[in-house]
Design an enzyme around this catalytic site. Structure first.
Site, PDB file in Angstrom:
ATOM      1  N   ARG A  13      -2.915 -15.505  -1.427  1.00 59.78           N
ATOM      2  CA  ARG A  13      -1.551 -15.579  -1.945  1.00 59.78           C
ATOM      3  C   ARG A  13      -0.633 -15.801  -0.738  1.00 59.78           C
ATOM      4  O   ARG A  13      -1.066 -15.763   0.399  1.00 59.78           O
ATOM      5  CB  ARG A  13      -1.167 -14.298  -2.686  1.00 59.78           C
ATOM      6  CG  ARG A  13      -1.183 -13.048  -1.810  1.00 59.78           C
ATOM      7  CD  ARG A  13      -0.701 -11.815  -2.560  1.00 59.78           C
ATOM      8  NE  ARG A  13      -0.510 -10.687  -1.662  1.00 59.78           N
ATOM      9  CZ  ARG A  13       0.070  -9.546  -2.005  1.00 59.78           C
ATOM     10  NH1 ARG A  13       0.518  -9.363  -3.222  1.00 59.78           N
ATOM     11  NH2 ARG A  13       0.223  -8.569  -1.134  1.00 59.78           N
TER      12      ARG A  13
ATOM     13  N   ASN B 134       7.249 -12.014  -4.363  1.00 61.91           N
ATOM     14  CA  ASN B 134       6.641 -10.704  -4.092  1.00 61.91           C
ATOM     15  C   ASN B 134       6.266 -10.629  -2.622  1.00 61.91           C
ATOM     16  O   ASN B 134       5.520 -11.489  -2.136  1.00 61.91           O
ATOM     17  CB  ASN B 134       5.380 -10.492  -4.942  1.00 61.91           C
ATOM     18  CG  ASN B 134       4.783  -9.110  -4.744  1.00 61.91           C
ATOM     19  OD1 ASN B 134       5.291  -8.117  -5.247  1.00 61.91           O
ATOM     20  ND2 ASN B 134       3.694  -9.047  -3.985  1.00 61.91           N
ATOM     21  N   GLU B 135       6.775  -9.631  -1.915  1.00 67.28           N
ATOM     22  CA  GLU B 135       6.466  -9.457  -0.489  1.00 67.28           C
ATOM     23  C   GLU B 135       6.444 -10.803   0.229  1.00 67.28           C
ATOM     24  O   GLU B 135       5.443 -11.208   0.820  1.00 67.28           O
ATOM     25  CB  GLU B 135       5.131  -8.728  -0.313  1.00 67.28           C
ATOM     26  CG  GLU B 135       5.175  -7.280  -0.762  1.00 67.28           C
ATOM     27  CD  GLU B 135       3.883  -6.529  -0.487  1.00 67.28           C
ATOM     28  OE1 GLU B 135       3.930  -5.304  -0.359  1.00 67.28           O
ATOM     29  OE2 GLU B 135       2.817  -7.189  -0.401  1.00 67.28           O
TER      30      GLU B 135
ATOM     31  N   CYS C 190       4.278 -21.290   8.515  1.00 64.55           N
ATOM     32  CA  CYS C 190       3.583 -22.572   8.335  1.00 64.55           C
ATOM     33  C   CYS C 190       3.861 -23.484   9.528  1.00 64.55           C
ATOM     34  O   CYS C 190       4.969 -23.491  10.077  1.00 64.55           O
ATOM     35  CB  CYS C 190       4.037 -23.236   7.038  1.00 64.55           C
ATOM     36  SG  CYS C 190       3.223 -24.819   6.706  1.00 64.55           S
TER      37      CYS C 190
ATOM     38  N   CYS D 248       7.122 -28.931   8.146  1.00 67.93           N
ATOM     39  CA  CYS D 248       7.840 -27.821   8.786  1.00 67.93           C
ATOM     40  C   CYS D 248       8.314 -28.220  10.181  1.00 67.93           C
ATOM     41  O   CYS D 248       9.391 -27.813  10.616  1.00 67.93           O
ATOM     42  CB  CYS D 248       6.946 -26.585   8.863  1.00 67.93           C
ATOM     43  SG  CYS D 248       6.769 -25.715   7.281  1.00 67.93           S
TER      44      CYS D 248
ATOM     45  N   GLU E 204       7.173  -0.164  -4.644  1.00 66.65           N
ATOM     46  CA  GLU E 204       5.742   0.141  -4.756  1.00 66.65           C
ATOM     47  C   GLU E 204       5.405   1.346  -3.890  1.00 66.65           C
ATOM     48  O   GLU E 204       5.926   1.488  -2.785  1.00 66.65           O
ATOM     49  CB  GLU E 204       4.873  -1.038  -4.292  1.00 66.65           C
ATOM     50  CG  GLU E 204       4.931  -2.286  -5.141  1.00 66.65           C
ATOM     51  CD  GLU E 204       3.989  -3.366  -4.616  1.00 66.65           C
ATOM     52  OE1 GLU E 204       3.024  -3.017  -3.900  1.00 66.65           O
ATOM     53  OE2 GLU E 204       4.231  -4.550  -4.903  1.00 66.65           O
TER      54      GLU E 204
ATOM     55  N   CYS F 233       3.571 -23.506   1.601  1.00 68.96           N
ATOM     56  CA  CYS F 233       4.482 -23.960   2.651  1.00 68.96           C
ATOM     57  C   CYS F 233       5.916 -23.804   2.160  1.00 68.96           C
ATOM     58  O   CYS F 233       6.275 -24.344   1.102  1.00 68.96           O
ATOM     59  CB  CYS F 233       4.207 -25.418   2.991  1.00 68.96           C
ATOM     60  SG  CYS F 233       5.490 -26.170   4.014  1.00 68.96           S
TER      61      CYS F 233
ATOM     62  N   HIS G 233      -7.630   0.022  -5.516  1.00 68.34           N
ATOM     63  CA  HIS G 233      -6.276   0.511  -5.222  1.00 68.34           C
ATOM     64  C   HIS G 233      -5.870   1.479  -6.324  1.00 68.34           C
ATOM     65  O   HIS G 233      -6.079   1.221  -7.502  1.00 68.34           O
ATOM     66  CB  HIS G 233      -5.287  -0.656  -5.155  1.00 68.34           C
ATOM     67  CG  HIS G 233      -3.960  -0.295  -4.567  1.00 68.34           C
ATOM     68  ND1 HIS G 233      -3.073   0.550  -5.187  1.00 68.34           N
ATOM     69  CD2 HIS G 233      -3.368  -0.663  -3.401  1.00 68.34           C
ATOM     70  CE1 HIS G 233      -1.987   0.671  -4.442  1.00 68.34           C
ATOM     71  NE2 HIS G 233      -2.151  -0.044  -3.346  1.00 68.34           N
TER      72      HIS G 233
ATOM     73  N   LYS H  59      -9.200  -3.610  -7.034  1.00 67.43           N
ATOM     74  CA  LYS H  59      -9.839  -2.750  -8.041  1.00 67.43           C
ATOM     75  C   LYS H  59     -10.006  -1.312  -7.551  1.00 67.43           C
ATOM     76  O   LYS H  59     -10.182  -0.392  -8.350  1.00 67.43           O
ATOM     77  CB  LYS H  59     -11.197  -3.324  -8.449  1.00 67.43           C
ATOM     78  CG  LYS H  59     -12.251  -3.417  -7.365  1.00 67.43           C
ATOM     79  CD  LYS H  59     -13.534  -4.039  -7.903  1.00 67.43           C
ATOM     80  CE  LYS H  59     -14.581  -4.229  -6.820  1.00 67.43           C
ATOM     81  NZ  LYS H  59     -14.164  -5.246  -5.813  1.00 67.43           N
TER      82      LYS H  59
ATOM     83  N   CYS I  27       2.918 -26.992   9.493  1.00 67.22           N
ATOM     84  CA  CYS I  27       2.582 -28.343   9.039  1.00 67.22           C
ATOM     85  C   CYS I  27       3.590 -29.356   9.593  1.00 67.22           C
ATOM     86  O   CYS I  27       4.614 -28.989  10.177  1.00 67.22           O
ATOM     87  CB  CYS I  27       2.542 -28.399   7.518  1.00 67.22           C
ATOM     88  SG  CYS I  27       4.159 -28.285   6.714  1.00 67.22           S
TER      89      CYS I  27
END
Length: 685
Positions: free
Chosen positions: A113, A151-152, A157, A162, A314, A117, A365, A363, A159
């Site tokens: 995840r 999320n977080e 990158c 970029c 969280e 880019c 966590h 699984k 490339c």
């Protein structure tokens, strides 16, 4: 259109829920268990892009509407994530520009995840379309209380796109190649640039030299600007979503969750916090994380928006899965650490996760609902009891604030520059040095605000700026005005060295801080880890002993207007100053020329606080943490016992209402191990 409010009616309690991972027949059982746990909000839709959008033109939100309706019917609001944290496999296959290139110059394939880019046109196009469709579909749903972007966030990158965007960013920042060449000092090692297209990204193929340490660069100015650029690029992707959500749903607050390491280096969270309606953080201490380290990070989150309350987006109810040793939280610890967050400014306690996954990396966590699948577990019982307490507290202290007369500076760009520096010591760790000073205040229960170097200092009596290596434009003048007006400043070795481009400020260290501190530094000695020196007091300072150990770096300095308080005890610079005080206007500026042992900092901080009449909220025994949140002329005193034994606390002649159990306490109290109390002073009749 009314102004968006970041204030919630009650304490939020819940967490990440992934119903898409479960058959629908489990959903009703989840609702039953959520109500038993007193949960009032669920974060959903975090990693569902592939499910919600199977191809370029199709959106499937029916399942999402069904679960949102079900949650709301059961009295549970929704923190609705946009789902853009992981692009779908079909996108990676059809549009390779969405895939990032790593530090070593390798193009990634689909997987994991946060591998999109940030400058990919494909990612920008489809993420914005997804968010627009999501907001139009659910923006009016009464269940939606909060938007959760991505999320977080965070991806570095390297490339070719970029690289082109980096050149554009540099053109906007510097205007001309002459200005850039001067800022980067490019005549060093023949780096002069005559065309913008000659500039390449700094990574392991160009300026960096260590695969295992991305901060090891030979050209600090270039790498520093890449860090700035990357943080800005990821922020732009957040803002893409933010602006769509704000236009379609003007009344719903918007946030994104900051990484579990609040001291997450790639993103300048102080800059980011200008664009979130409420700060949200993922709190994941390990079994052996010092309590003061978590406290520092909580105070840092509170400081992101000048003392405004924040959310714990969280935390685990039991254990993580990604640390080397994933210990269980012992009985009572989850409750204690949750209250520590509330005590330091949080208005929400949310968990990852509500139901434990059956496969892949999370699984193992922890979760509110364990693999056993029922409520008859220790963890569920503790979560339920805490939920009941928070339900009772309701809105009692929500939206309240902590008032501090002490501030500690923490600055991302300074951190980048320190870590990128080639020398003088691998032992120098900016975050660790800041933490050392914080620990000295924490151990004495002195409230502290964490601020950045450009913050307004007028509300403080005492400001501490450890390792202020980079002094950006206006910072020295701000510090001078603060001290001249009667404030007390403490700064340390390796301060005032460079400007915002990492160019040394000539004329002697500490550069622009020289007049304020009344010293100049001639040399800096780096000690090996097994080496140490001594700080020997030559002038009496209340509470300080005659000598202390010190190490890491030792400045060899000369005084100009400062008075010498301590000298080095050994080596060829024995007798040279290592601790000075300079009167400046109505205030004073202290300089600690080395990294001292913890005892020195505790004694020094006690002296500073005594001299400014800065006191803890309440005198408590060692092992008890105390804070105070204030609201509408009412003070709520939090007592948290981190020790393994009962602690006796003398209340004197005062009487208090204890908010968790509703009892009245006076004269004294006994706080159980891992126990918590919230006190409000009341009049004795």
């Amino acid at each position: 259109m009314r102004r968006v409010s970041n204030k919630f009616p009650t304490l939020l309690y819940g967490g990440d829920y992934n119903p898409e991972q479960w058959p629908k027949e489990i959903w009703d059982e989840d609702m039953r268990l959520f109500k038993l746990a007193n949960i009032n909000i669920a974060t959903i839709n975090v990693f569902t892009w592939a499910l919600n959008q199977p191809d370029e033109a199709t959106y499937n939100f029916d399942w999402l509407e069904e679960i949102i309706d079900k949650l709301y019917a059961n009295g549970i609001h929704v923190c609705l994530a946009t789902g853009t944290a992981a692009h779908p496999a079909w996108m990676a296959k059809r549009y390779p520009d969405v895939l990032s290139v790593d530090f070593e110059g390798r193009k990634r394939k689909f997987g994991f995840r946060h591998n999109s880019c940030p400058n990919s046109p494909t990612y920008q196009l489809y993420s914005k379309r997804l968010v627009e469709n999501l907001a139009k579909r659910f923006g009016d749903h009464p269940a939606v209380m909060l938007w959760h972007v991505n999320n977080e966030m965070g991806c570095q990158c390297y490339c070719e796109r970029c690289e082109r965007e980096f050149r554009k960013w540099l053109q906007k920042r510097y205007g001309s190649l002459d200005e850039l060449n001067q800022a980067w000092n490019t005549r060093f090692w023949g780096h002069t640039f005559y065309d913008w297209d000659e500039i390449v990204l700094p990574n392991l193929l160009s300026e960096h030299i260590d695969r295992d340490d991305p901060n090891q660069t030979v050209f600090q100015g270039i790498s520093l600007d890449y860090y700035r650029f990357n943080s800005d690029c990821v922020l732009e992707r957040y803002l893409d979503e933010y602006h769509i959500l704000r236009e379609i749903t003007p009344d719903i607050p918007i946030t994104t969750n900051y990484h579990g390491h609040a001291t997450y280096q790639p993103l300048d969270y102080f800059k980011w916090s200008n664009y979130v309606d409420i700060v949200a953080w993922d709190n994941y201490p390990a079994f052996d994380t010092p309590i003061s380290t978590t406290a520092f990070r909580l105070d840092l989150m509170r400081g992101m928006k000048q003392g405004a309350p924040f959310l714990i987006m969280e935390q685990t109810p039991s254990q993580q899965n990604w640390q080397p040793y994933n210990s269980l939280k012992r009985p009572g610890v989850m409750r204690l650490w949750s209250y520590q967050a509330l005590a330091r400014g949080a208005d929400a306690i949310l968990f990852f996760q509500l139901r434990r996954s059956i496969g892949a990396s999370e699984k193992f966590h922890g979760a509110v609902i364990e693999h056993a699948g029922h409520e008859h577990t220790r963890v569920f019982s503790e979560v339920s009891e805490l939920g009941k307490e928070l339900q009772t507290l309701g809105s009692t202290f929500i939206h309240s604030r902590i008032h501090a007369k002490v501030a500690i500076m923490f600055d991302w760009e300074n951190w980048w520059a320190v870590d990128l520096s080639s020398g003088p010591s691998d032992q120098l760790n900016y975050v660790a040095e800041v933490q050392k000073y914080y620990n000295a205040f924490y151990s004495q229960n002195i409230p502290v605000d964490i601020i950045h170097s450009e913050s307004n200092l007028s509300d403080y009596d005492l400001v501490v700026a450890p390792v202020l290596y980079m002094v950006r434009a206006g910072v020295a003048q701000s510090l001078e005005a603060f001290v001249a007006g009667g404030g007390t400043l403490v700064t340390t070795f390796f301060s005032g060295i460079v400007d915002e481009h990492d160019r040394v400020i000539l004329g002697g260290y500490p550069g622009e801080l020289r007049k304020l501190l009344g010293i100049w530094v001639e040399e800096i000695d780096a000690l090996f880890p097994e080496q140490s020196n001594q700080m020997r007091m030559v002038k009496a300072v209340n509470g300080l002993q005659s000598a202390y150990n010190c190490g890491i770096l030792c400045d060899l300095l000369h005084t100009e207007t400062a008075e010498v308080m301590a000298e080095y005890g050994q080596d060829f610079y024995k007798g040279m100053p290592c601790f000075t005080r300079n009167s400046f206007g109505a205030g004073e500026a202290w300089y600690v020329a080395t990294s001292p042992e913890a005892a020195f900092l505790e004694h020094f901080v006690q002296h500073l606080c005594d001299s400014r009449d800065i006191r803890p909220v309440m005198e408590v025994p060692e092992g008890v943490e105390v804070t105070c949140r204030s609201k509408a002329s009412k003070d709520y005193i939090f007592l948290l016992n981190h020790a393994d034994e009962i602690k006796h606390i003398d209340l004197g002649d005062k009487c208090y209402k204890e908010w968790i159990n509703g009892e009245t306490v006076k004269s004294e109290l006994y706080l159980p191990s891992k126990g918590v109390m919230i006190l409000e002073e009341v009049q004795i009749h």
